[in-house]
Design an enzyme around this catalytic site. Structure first.
Site, PDB file in Angstrom:
ATOM      1  N   TYR A 159       0.843  -1.202   0.000  1.00 35.03           N
ATOM      2  CA  TYR A 159       0.000   0.000   0.000  1.00 35.03           C
ATOM      3  C   TYR A 159       0.888   1.267   0.000  1.00 35.03           C
ATOM      4  CZ  TYR A 159      -4.479   2.361   0.591  1.00 35.03           C
ATOM      5  OH  TYR A 159      -5.606   3.128   0.403  1.00 35.03           O
ATOM      6  N   LYS A 166      -3.278   8.277   2.960  1.00 37.13           N
ATOM      7  CA  LYS A 166      -4.532   8.052   3.710  1.00 37.13           C
ATOM      8  C   LYS A 166      -4.403   8.539   5.156  1.00 37.13           C
ATOM      9  CE  LYS A 166      -7.083   6.187   0.489  1.00 37.13           C
ATOM     10  NZ  LYS A 166      -8.025   7.066  -0.229  1.00 37.13           N
TER      11      LYS A 166
END
Ligand code: NAD
Length: 259
Positions: A159, A166
């Site tokens: 990720y 995020k």
């Protein structure tokens, strides 16, 4: 009577019928909302988004092109939205981008400055840019919802820079909530478990993530994208009138597990 009868809002991020934004839109419309859609500029994208929405029963949708990394595009979009809708009561931010070359396993430490800056700009700063412009169209208050993921809090291999983006997005939502609360504008993030969308497929090791969630999550399964849409109805409606600055999980409970 629908929970969102008479409410109007903008949705950012429909690309196709797998997009989380599409499932959110369907649920909001089912509860009586009117949605306008912004899409990444381009004829092919416009055709695809229009067909997706019309095939999904969202006939004759109001659509406007907007590259969220460009202030002039955002200005044009919100000017057009004011003319079309007058006032808005919700905005859904379901947009993210990072160079997929750096979403491969083991590549985080290689992230170049330009890749980092672009990922943080498109995936996190744009929530501020959108909130700035939405505020003037929310005279009676409103709800702003952005899509996040657990990789903001813990390392999810592959990720990478998107996890950092995020984390920034979730912090941005809290700071916006603090500033905009006096205008009765609520800002929350919705942390979704893995869904099989175009963006998710760019993340290294995504298939392992689906298997892992099924084995570890309390509900012993992955989520349906439609379940994210149902929670968005809660966040965009008065059901959540006392909730702001929160991160709401729709992840089959995965985040509560230790080992
Ligand atoms: P998706 O690919 O369907 O949607 C991403 C959208 O971002 C697309 O519509 C794309 O056109 C848009 N976009 C990218 N750059 C843009 C730009 N510069 N200007 C305008 N639009 C731009 O994938 P998705 O999974 O539905 O992603 C939606 C959101 O949900 C993202 O924030 C993503 O990080 C988040 N999310 C996804 C998952 C998942 O597993 N799919 C899980 C949690 C959170």
């Amino acid at each position: 009577m629908g929970l969102l009868d008479g409410r109007k809002g903008l949705i950012f991020g429909v690309a196709n019928d797998r997009s989380i934004a599409y499932h959110i839109a369907r649920n909001l419309v089912e509860h009586g909302a009117t949605c306008g859609f912004s899409y990444l500029p381009g004829e092919k994208m416009e055709r695809r988004v229009r067909k997706t929405l019309e095939d999904g029963g969202l006939s004759n949708p109001w659509m406007f092109p907007c590259d969220v990394s460009k202030d002039e595009d955002l200005d044009r979009l919100f000017e057009a939205a004011r003319a079309e809708f007058d006032a808005l009561s919700f905005v859904v931010h379901s947009v993210a981008f990072a160079d997929r070359e750096y979403l491969k396993l083991g590549m985080f430490a290689e992230t170049p400055r330009a890749v980092f800056t672009q990922a943080l700009d498109i995936s996190a700063y744009t929530l501020i840019a959108i909130a700035q412009r939405a505020r003037g169209l929310m005279p009676n208050g409103g709800s702003i919802v952005a899509l996040s993921y657990y990789g903001a809090e813990k390392v999810v291999p592959g990720y990478n820079v998107m996890g950092v983006a995020k984390a920034a997005l979730e912090a941005v939502a809290r700071y916006l909530a603090a500033d905009l609360g006096r205008h009765n504008i609520r800002v929350n993030t919705l942390s979704a478990g893995p869904c099989r969308t175009l963006s998710a497929m760019a993340v290294g090791g995504i298939d392992e993530m689906f298997e892992w969630v099924e084995r570890k999550a309390p509900l012993c399964r992955n989520i349906e994208t439609d379940e994210v849409g149902k929670t968005a109805v809660y966040l965009c409606s008065d059901l959540s009138s006392g909730v702001t600055g929160e991160n709401v999980y729709v992840d089959a409970g995965y985040n509560v597990m230790g080992v």
